[in-house]
Design a protein around this motif. Structure first.
Motif, PDB file in Angstrom:
ATOM      1  N   THR A  13     -40.664  20.830  48.538  1.00  0.00           N
ATOM      2  CA  THR A  13     -40.024  20.892  47.232  1.00  0.00           C
ATOM      3  C   THR A  13     -40.498  19.721  46.389  1.00  0.00           C
ATOM      4  O   THR A  13     -40.485  18.573  46.834  1.00  0.00           O
ATOM      5  N   CYS A  14     -40.955  20.026  45.177  1.00  0.00           N
ATOM      6  CA  CYS A  14     -41.414  18.984  44.262  1.00  0.00           C
ATOM      7  C   CYS A  14     -41.230  19.491  42.840  1.00  0.00           C
ATOM      8  O   CYS A  14     -40.872  20.649  42.620  1.00  0.00           O
ATOM      9  N   SER A  15     -41.510  18.640  41.882  1.00  0.00           N
ATOM     10  CA  SER A  15     -41.398  19.069  40.488  1.00  0.00           C
ATOM     11  C   SER A  15     -42.560  19.993  40.135  1.00  0.00           C
ATOM     12  O   SER A  15     -43.608  19.985  40.787  1.00  0.00           O
ATOM     13  N   LYS A  16     -42.346  20.780  39.111  1.00  0.00           N
ATOM     14  CA  LYS A  16     -43.405  21.700  38.660  1.00  0.00           C
ATOM     15  C   LYS A  16     -44.633  20.904  38.223  1.00  0.00           C
ATOM     16  O   LYS A  16     -45.761  21.310  38.502  1.00  0.00           O
ATOM     17  N   GLU A  18     -45.704  18.015  39.407  1.00  0.00           N
ATOM     18  CA  GLU A  18     -46.447  17.586  40.601  1.00  0.00           C
ATOM     19  C   GLU A  18     -47.218  18.747  41.202  1.00  0.00           C
ATOM     20  O   GLU A  18     -48.366  18.602  41.593  1.00  0.00           O
ATOM     21  N   ARG A  19     -46.562  19.906  41.292  1.00  0.00           N
ATOM     22  CA  ARG A  19     -47.233  21.094  41.853  1.00  0.00           C
ATOM     23  C   ARG A  19     -48.484  21.413  41.052  1.00  0.00           C
ATOM     24  O   ARG A  19     -49.557  21.643  41.614  1.00  0.00           O
ATOM     25  N   ASP A  20     -48.361  21.397  39.719  1.00  0.00           N
ATOM     26  CA  ASP A  20     -49.509  21.702  38.863  1.00  0.00           C
ATOM     27  C   ASP A  20     -50.607  20.646  39.018  1.00  0.00           C
ATOM     28  O   ASP A  20     -51.794  20.968  39.050  1.00  0.00           O
ATOM     29  N   MET A  21     -50.191  19.375  39.125  1.00  0.00           N
ATOM     30  CA  MET A  21     -51.152  18.291  39.311  1.00  0.00           C
ATOM     31  C   MET A  21     -51.900  18.472  40.635  1.00  0.00           C
ATOM     32  O   MET A  21     -53.120  18.337  40.702  1.00  0.00           O
ATOM     33  N   TRP A  22     -51.175  18.803  41.720  1.00  0.00           N
ATOM     34  CA  TRP A  22     -51.812  19.010  43.021  1.00  0.00           C
ATOM     35  C   TRP A  22     -52.762  20.205  42.981  1.00  0.00           C
ATOM     36  O   TRP A  22     -53.824  20.175  43.582  1.00  0.00           O
ATOM     37  N   SER A  23     -52.362  21.249  42.283  1.00  0.00           N
ATOM     38  CA  SER A  23     -53.229  22.435  42.167  1.00  0.00           C
ATOM     39  C   SER A  23     -54.517  22.067  41.443  1.00  0.00           C
ATOM     40  O   SER A  23     -55.612  22.481  41.847  1.00  0.00           O
TER      41      SER A  23
END
Length: 157
Positions: A13-16, A18-23
């Motif tokens: 679980t993370c912020s949107k 962070e998810r977008d940054m990781w992607s």
């Protein structure tokens, strides 16, 4: 979901953001999925932590300690080579700049570094040793190899 035989799924679980940054990072690094990218990052972090490269504040402090020791050794070598002279070194602004950084240091910290670098070592050591040997000659102190010096008490005589 097509997981390998010895694999399992882990929910994260993370912020949107962070998810977008990781992607985005995964795509830039050439990974086919964010999961593979994160798995590799976790493995790298584990290896760094196990080998002491990336640990908490203690590693940073240790690095600073080692850097200070290197600087002290450089100054000691400079002093042993005879430049600049003892009297001038202590008040020479260029010499004092060697102990200063962009962060504040107390006078005690600066003094500790001056002492550790060895500039005072030869002069002070000879005087202290001379005094200790005089005291030993008068049976006021005792020396034990591997232990050092101590005052002689009435039981030692």
């Amino acid at each position: 979901m097509g997981l390998a035989e010895n694999s399992t799924q882990v929910a994260l679980t993370c912020s949107k953001n962070e998810r977008d940054m990781w992607s985005e990072e995964a795509a830039n690094e050439g990974f086919s999925s964010r999961s593979k990218y994160l798995y590799i990052l976790i493995q790298e972090a584990r290896a760094y932590r196990q080998h002491g490269v990336l640990t908490d504040r203690r590693s940073e402090e240790r690095i600073e300690e080692l850097e200070a020791q290197v600087e002290a050794m450089k100054r000691r070598l400079e002093n042993e080579q005879g430049t600049p002279r003892f009297r001038r070194e202590l008040s020479d602004p260029e010499y004092l700049e060697l102990f200063l950084e962009e962060t504040y240091k107390t006078l005690s910290e600066i003094m500790q570094e001056v002492v550790e670098c060895g500039v005072l070592d030869n002069r002070v050591r000879k005087e202290v040793e001379s005094g200790l040997y005089v005291m030993a000659g008068k049976n006021k102190v005792k020396y034990e190899p591997g232990w050092g010096w101590k005052l002689v008490d009435s039981n030692d005589e």
